[in-house]
Design a protein around this motif. Structure first.
Motif, PDB file in Angstrom:
ATOM      1  N   SER A 236       0.822  -1.214   0.000  1.00 59.53           N
ATOM      2  CA  SER A 236       0.000   0.000   0.000  1.00 59.53           C
ATOM      3  C   SER A 236       0.855   1.263   0.000  1.00 59.53           C
ATOM      4  O   SER A 236       1.960   1.276   0.533  1.00 59.53           O
ATOM      5  N   LEU A 237       0.284   2.300  -0.592  1.00 66.40           N
ATOM      6  CA  LEU A 237       0.899   3.633  -0.487  1.00 66.40           C
ATOM      7  C   LEU A 237       0.289   4.408   0.677  1.00 66.40           C
ATOM      8  O   LEU A 237       0.802   5.454   1.064  1.00 66.40           O
ATOM      9  N   GLU A 238      -0.851   3.913   1.204  1.00 62.81           N
ATOM     10  CA  GLU A 238      -1.618   4.701   2.182  1.00 62.81           C
ATOM     11  C   GLU A 238      -1.664   4.087   3.572  1.00 62.81           C
ATOM     12  O   GLU A 238      -1.786   4.789   4.566  1.00 62.81           O
ATOM     13  N   GLY A 244       3.375  -7.187   5.463  1.00 68.87           N
ATOM     14  CA  GLY A 244       3.090  -6.619   4.155  1.00 68.87           C
ATOM     15  C   GLY A 244       4.118  -5.565   3.788  1.00 68.87           C
ATOM     16  O   GLY A 244       5.193  -5.482   4.395  1.00 68.87           O
ATOM     17  N   ALA A 245       3.766  -4.761   2.780  1.00 75.16           N
ATOM     18  CA  ALA A 245       4.695  -3.752   2.266  1.00 75.16           C
ATOM     19  C   ALA A 245       4.010  -2.395   2.257  1.00 75.16           C
ATOM     20  O   ALA A 245       2.823  -2.295   1.948  1.00 75.16           O
ATOM     21  N   PHE A 246       4.777  -1.343   2.598  1.00 77.26           N
ATOM     22  CA  PHE A 246       4.172  -0.007   2.663  1.00 77.26           C
ATOM     23  C   PHE A 246       5.252   1.061   2.538  1.00 77.26           C
ATOM     24  O   PHE A 246       6.441   0.763   2.549  1.00 77.26           O
ATOM     25  N   ILE A 247       4.796   2.307   2.401  1.00 74.93           N
ATOM     26  CA  ILE A 247       5.718   3.450   2.294  1.00 74.93           C
ATOM     27  C   ILE A 247       5.558   4.305   3.556  1.00 74.93           C
ATOM     28  O   ILE A 247       4.443   4.654   3.924  1.00 74.93           O
ATOM     29  N   LYS A 248       6.681   4.616   4.197  1.00 80.47           N
ATOM     30  CA  LYS A 248       6.634   5.438   5.409  1.00 80.47           C
ATOM     31  C   LYS A 248       7.833   6.389   5.368  1.00 80.47           C
ATOM     32  O   LYS A 248       8.963   5.932   5.209  1.00 80.47           O
ATOM     33  N   ASN A 249       7.566   7.693   5.450  1.00 79.45           N
ATOM     34  CA  ASN A 249       8.636   8.702   5.402  1.00 79.45           C
ATOM     35  C   ASN A 249       9.577   8.495   4.196  1.00 79.45           C
ATOM     36  O   ASN A 249      10.797   8.440   4.358  1.00 79.45           O
ATOM     37  N   ASP A 250       8.968   8.369   3.001  1.00 84.15           N
ATOM     38  CA  ASP A 250       9.740   8.201   1.759  1.00 84.15           C
ATOM     39  C   ASP A 250      10.643   6.964   1.777  1.00 84.15           C
ATOM     40  O   ASP A 250      11.666   6.909   1.086  1.00 84.15           O
ATOM     41  N   THR A 251      10.262   5.987   2.571  1.00 85.81           N
ATOM     42  CA  THR A 251      11.010   4.727   2.620  1.00 85.81           C
ATOM     43  C   THR A 251      10.053   3.569   2.354  1.00 85.81           C
ATOM     44  O   THR A 251       8.955   3.538   2.911  1.00 85.81           O
ATOM     45  N   MET A 252      10.464   2.656   1.491  1.00 85.35           N
ATOM     46  CA  MET A 252       9.687   1.436   1.278  1.00 85.35           C
ATOM     47  C   MET A 252      10.059   0.445   2.373  1.00 85.35           C
ATOM     48  O   MET A 252      11.238   0.170   2.580  1.00 85.35           O
ATOM     49  N   GLU A 253       9.041  -0.045   3.081  1.00 84.88           N
ATOM     50  CA  GLU A 253       9.289  -1.039   4.142  1.00 84.88           C
ATOM     51  C   GLU A 253       8.544  -2.315   3.811  1.00 84.88           C
ATOM     52  O   GLU A 253       7.379  -2.273   3.402  1.00 84.88           O
ATOM     53  N   ILE A 254       9.204  -3.445   4.001  1.00 85.41           N
ATOM     54  CA  ILE A 254       8.573  -4.740   3.734  1.00 85.41           C
ATOM     55  C   ILE A 254       8.783  -5.634   4.940  1.00 85.41           C
ATOM     56  O   ILE A 254       9.923  -5.930   5.306  1.00 85.41           O
ATOM     57  N   ASN A 275       4.628   2.693  -9.940  1.00 85.79           N
ATOM     58  CA  ASN A 275       5.808   1.828  -9.964  1.00 85.79           C
ATOM     59  C   ASN A 275       6.335   1.501  -8.575  1.00 85.79           C
ATOM     60  O   ASN A 275       6.997   0.476  -8.386  1.00 85.79           O
ATOM     61  N   LEU A 276       6.031   2.352  -7.590  1.00 86.50           N
ATOM     62  CA  LEU A 276       6.379   1.992  -6.206  1.00 86.50           C
ATOM     63  C   LEU A 276       5.601   0.743  -5.804  1.00 86.50           C
ATOM     64  O   LEU A 276       6.116  -0.134  -5.112  1.00 86.50           O
ATOM     65  N   LYS A 277       4.342   0.671  -6.259  1.00 92.05           N
ATOM     66  CA  LYS A 277       3.536  -0.524  -5.956  1.00 92.05           C
ATOM     67  C   LYS A 277       4.119  -1.758  -6.639  1.00 92.05           C
ATOM     68  O   LYS A 277       4.229  -2.822  -6.028  1.00 92.05           O
ATOM     69  N   ASN A 278       4.500  -1.598  -7.920  1.00 93.05           N
ATOM     70  CA  ASN A 278       5.100  -2.730  -8.629  1.00 93.05           C
ATOM     71  C   ASN A 278       6.378  -3.182  -7.921  1.00 93.05           C
ATOM     72  O   ASN A 278       6.650  -4.382  -7.802  1.00 93.05           O
ATOM     73  N   ALA A 279       7.159  -2.208  -7.431  1.00 92.99           N
ATOM     74  CA  ALA A 279       8.409  -2.528  -6.717  1.00 92.99           C
ATOM     75  C   ALA A 279       8.121  -3.255  -5.399  1.00 92.99           C
ATOM     76  O   ALA A 279       8.829  -4.200  -5.033  1.00 92.99           O
ATOM     77  N   MET A 280       7.070  -2.826  -4.699  1.00 92.29           N
ATOM     78  CA  MET A 280       6.724  -3.494  -3.431  1.00 92.29           C
ATOM     79  C   MET A 280       6.305  -4.947  -3.676  1.00 92.29           C
ATOM     80  O   MET A 280       6.682  -5.852  -2.925  1.00 92.29           O
ATOM     81  N   ALA A 282       7.123  -6.926  -6.285  1.00 91.46           N
ATOM     82  CA  ALA A 282       8.273  -7.732  -6.715  1.00 91.46           C
ATOM     83  C   ALA A 282       9.226  -8.007  -5.555  1.00 91.46           C
ATOM     84  O   ALA A 282       9.750  -9.116  -5.402  1.00 91.46           O
ATOM     85  N   THR A 283       9.433  -6.988  -4.709  1.00 87.77           N
ATOM     86  CA  THR A 283      10.346  -7.157  -3.577  1.00 87.77           C
ATOM     87  C   THR A 283       9.780  -8.147  -2.562  1.00 87.77           C
ATOM     88  O   THR A 283      10.537  -8.905  -1.932  1.00 87.77           O
ATOM     89  N   SER A 284       8.462  -8.160  -2.422  1.00 91.53           N
ATOM     90  CA  SER A 284       7.836  -9.141  -1.515  1.00 91.53           C
ATOM     91  C   SER A 284       8.163 -10.567  -1.973  1.00 91.53           C
ATOM     92  O   SER A 284       8.451 -11.444  -1.154  1.00 91.53           O
ATOM     93  N   VAL A 285       8.128 -10.796  -3.285  1.00 91.71           N
ATOM     94  CA  VAL A 285       8.491 -12.125  -3.812  1.00 91.71           C
ATOM     95  C   VAL A 285       9.956 -12.417  -3.496  1.00 91.71           C
ATOM     96  O   VAL A 285      10.307 -13.505  -3.022  1.00 91.71           O
TER      97      VAL A 285
END
Length: 444
Positions: A236-238, A244-254, A275-280, A282-285
């Motif tokens: 999620s972006l929100e 799971g995977a998310f964005i917090k303070n301009d950082t992608m966290e998984i 593309n941040l979602k696509n990256a999250m 793919a990175t989860s995999v």
């Protein structure tokens, strides 16, 4: 000997025929159109019988099993006759999967699936895994099983391929997002299309994973009202998740398997929120497949993206030309327009699949100064945006489209090919459309 009939002599059809022959089936390939020369050669070399420009009923209706290429609709006469006779009609993925012990990562969604599939493949390959890339992209899955020995496959799966599965079960499934697309193939019923996408998880067990967009209304509604056995990993972006995977303070966290991965979004090569979602995803995999963190970071920072997807072609007289031919629906074009930062000349149109252009209206008002309509029937685009942009021109080939756009553009503008439609009225496919665009830009 069991008889396998393959409908469609393209990449997936010929690949299935080769695997079928190797597995001892009596194989016959039937294509209602013309079979391309290089596929004919492969069939002849492998002594596989074939026909083109017809479906001979006595040669098709005696099948034990039929593999139907994804482009052939269920309502085509030969498919209806097969169904009436109770002959199973399946997709390439369903036919091929039992012949490999490899893990599969199945990726579907209305948009982003090619980028996510390519990025996932990039991450796993750079991580040292023996991995194949297939499905709707690259070399046929069945063909690879016949000839290569991969330990895992990353598969891009369209709703049409998922319509034809019975027992196929990906070890890891991804649904990137769902928005109305291909409704012409689903009786214009959005719920049928959503159900088709969720077939990806129907056979999954509690040892499998479903990675999905936690911001997507259609996906979250389905999960609320239906059950899957898979372990759920949202991105999620929100929102922020424990797992799971998310964005917090301009950082992608998984956060997966009690382990955290972080990376600053500024270091991810792909641009744009989608593309941040696509990256999250793919990175989860990559995390589930135990790829090292340093390799993931490096791979995310050097991934070049996919041809025909927001691909910067050339800058001529300070006008940037962008090829987004892969945008075959409104939602994909929404992402493209959303990522534009300068006044834009938009080249749009093609075969409309029941598009509703209303969601593009705010972006068109804000970013688009001219539209070039490139299609046989442009009425809907003209009706939607005729009163909104300063200038609108109809053309019927790519050379003209690019020339017209170049005249409309001023220094500092961009010319964006993002059709929001299928390409079959004037082009072979979206790749052909994208290549013609790039050629026309180079000829300016």
């Amino acid at each position: 000997m069991q008889r396998l009939v393959v409908l469609g002599g393209g990449e997936s059809g010929v690949g299935t025929a080769i695997l079928g022959k190797k597995q001892g089936y009596d194989v016959f390939v039937s294509d209602f159109g013309k079979i391309k020369a290089h596929y004919k050669e492969v069939l002849i070399i492998n002594k596989i019988e074939w026909e083109e420009e017809t479906h001979t009923e006595e040669l098709v209706l005696n099948a034990d099993v039929v593999m139907k290429s994804p482009g052939i609709p269920d309502k085509s006469p030969i498919v209806k006759k097969l169904s009436e006779k109770g002959i199973p009609v399946i997709s390439e993925i369903e036919f091929a999967a039992p012949f490999t012990k490899a893990k599969t990562i199945g990726i579907t969604g209305s948009n982003g699936k090619t980028t996510t599939t390519s990025l996932t493949y990039h991450l796993l390959k750079r991580g040292g895994l023996n991995v194949g890339l297939g499905g709707n992209i690259g070399k046929s899955f069945a063909w690879q099983i016949a000839e290569d020995k991969f330990d895992c496959y990353v598969l891009e799966l369209s709703s049409f391929q998922l319509d034809g599965i019975v027992n196929y079960r990906p070890d890891i499934a991804i649904i990137t997002n769902i928005s109305p697309d291909h409704l012409d193939r689903y009786e214009y019923d959005y719920n049928k299309y959503i159900a088709a996408k969720f077939r990806i998880t129907m056979n999954q067990t509690e040892n499998d994973y479903l990675i999905y967009d936690g911001d997507d209304e259609a996906i979250t509604n389905w999960l609320h009202n239906n059950k899957t056995n898979a372990q759920l990993i949202p991105f999620s972006l929100e929102k922020i998740f424990e797992k799971g995977a998310f964005i917090k303070n301009d950082t992608m966290e998984i956060n997966i398997n009690e382990e955290e991965f972080t990376m600053e979004t500024a270091n991810i090569a792909l641009e744009g929120k989608h593309n941040l979602k696509n990256a999250m995803a793919a990175t989860s995999v990559a995390k589930l497949m135990n790829i090292r963190k340093a390799v993931i970071r490096e791979s995310l920072s050097n991934f070049q993206g996919v041809e025909h997807r927001l691909e910067k072609v050339l800058k001529i007289q300070n006008v940037q030309y962008i090829n987004d031919s892969k945008a075959t629906n409104v939602n994909a074009t929404f992402f493209a327009l959303d990522s534009m930062t300068v006044p834009t000349i938009w080249i749009a149109g093609g075969v409309d699949k029941g598009n509703d252009y209303a969601e593009l209206m705010p972006l068109v008002r804000e970013k688009v100064k001219g539209i070039v309509c490139l299609g046989v029937d442009n009425k809907k685009i003209i009706d939607a945006f005729g009163g909104v942009v300063d200038i609108m021109v109809e053309v019927n080939n790519m050379q003209e489209a690019v020339k017209t756009a170049s005249h409309m553009a001023e220094k500092g503008d961009a010319v964006l090919l993002s059709p929001a439609c299928a390409s079959f009225d004037l082009f072979e496919n979206y790749e052909d459309r994208g290549r013609q665009f790039k050629q026309a830009v180079q000829n300016l």
